[in-house]
Motif scaffolding. Structure first.
Motif: not given
Length: 307
Positions: A295-300
């Motif tokens: 999820a963090i990677a998708a947001y970034l």
């Protein structure tokens, strides 16, 4: 007579100014409705918030490993242009830590930067990001932290020069720069769920923008959201904190899967390894679930690119 009148007028102006300063710098606490019920915290969910928030990186002993990471008596000093900050003891010790704090005390420190005694906390503690946390997540974190080992002993006092050593003045700083809790990056209604979860973790408990975004007012103000995650001067004076938006020549070229793998293992797609202060951050992220790292990677990958 004229001199006396001028003296009285001057005195009245000074008193009026002091009264205005007192009112404007009063600590602003959370409304009771914005705080979860006292015993509502879930320890397991709180552990997720603990690692997402990186509490260990500032409040645990230097280079602590294993169970010693959970002894939060205070860590390395943070040396900045404004002075040296010492992270306080936040273990459950009732005398030297936060063991005697209520959930309301904890929530006001986390989301308003106000200590139980009413004093302002310095924004070296990233409450301007934690203000975005959900009340239940704050309660969960509180519940988890109460399970940690108590540590006796207080951290050293901060070493700050005038005017930064006047805590009351932080009330004016908060008036100018305190975050309102709204998301920084707007997302459309059809944005996939992992991106929403990633936004929450990055902008809130993860407080990534505190290091990866420049600040206003010569570094002393709030986060410059127009350059969100575009990189910033290292607050400790050496080098730059990198740009982690899709516009970065390095990180921007990584896929979401490669970013998530970096968070889990510390290895880049080029088989280089994580270094510097990011080592602590990566070790914290490695303790999150695969879903949260994705999820963090998708947001970034979804944030606006910055050159």
């Amino acid at each position: 007579m004229r001199l006396r009148t001028l003296s009285i007028t001057g005195l009245l102006l000074v008193l009026a100014g002091a009264a205005l300063f007192y009112v404007l710098t009063m600590p602003q606490r959370l409304d009771a409705a914005a705080i979860a019920p006292e015993d509502s915290g879930d320890v397991a969910r709180g552990e997720t918030m603990f690692w997402a928030g990186g509490c260990v990186s500032c409040h645990a002993p230097s280079k602590a490993t294993g169970e010693d990471q959970l002894k939060l008596g205070g860590g390395d000093p943070l040396v900045t242009d404004f002075g040296t900050f010492h992270a306080p003891n936040i273990s459950p010790d009732p005398t030297d830590g936060i063991g005697a704090w209520s959930l309301a005390d904890f929530a006001n420190a986390m989301q308003r930067g106000v200590a139980p005694d009413g004093s302002h906390l310095y924004p070296a503690f990233p409450y301007t990001s934690y203000v975005k946390m959900k009340p239940q997540d704050v309660a969960d974190l509180y519940a988890f932290m109460k399970t940690l080992p108590p540590v006796s002993g207080k951290a050293p006092a901060n070493e700050l020069s005038f005017p930064f050593n006047i805590r009351r003045g932080l009330g004016l700083w908060k008036l100018a720069f305190m975050d309102d809790g709204d998301p920084i990056v707007p997302l459309t209604a059809d944005t996939k769920d992992p991106v929403h979860r990633g936004r929450y973790l990055v902008e809130g408990p993860g407080h990534c923008g505190q290091c990866h975004s420049p600040r206003t007012l010569f570094g002393a103000g709030g986060i410059d959201t127009s350059r969100w995650l575009a990189g910033a001067p290292n607050p400790e004076g050496e080098g730059m904190i990198p740009n982690i938006t899709p516009g970065s020549k390095e990180v921007g070229a990584w896929s979401a899967d490669e970013l998530a793998e970096y968070f889990a293992t510390g290895f880049t797609p080029e088989f280089d390894s994580v270094g510097g202060r990011m080592v602590d951050v990566q070790e914290n992220l490695a303790k999150l679930s695969d879903a949260d790292r994705q999820a963090i990677a998708a947001y970034l990958k979804a944030v606006p690119p910055q050159p």
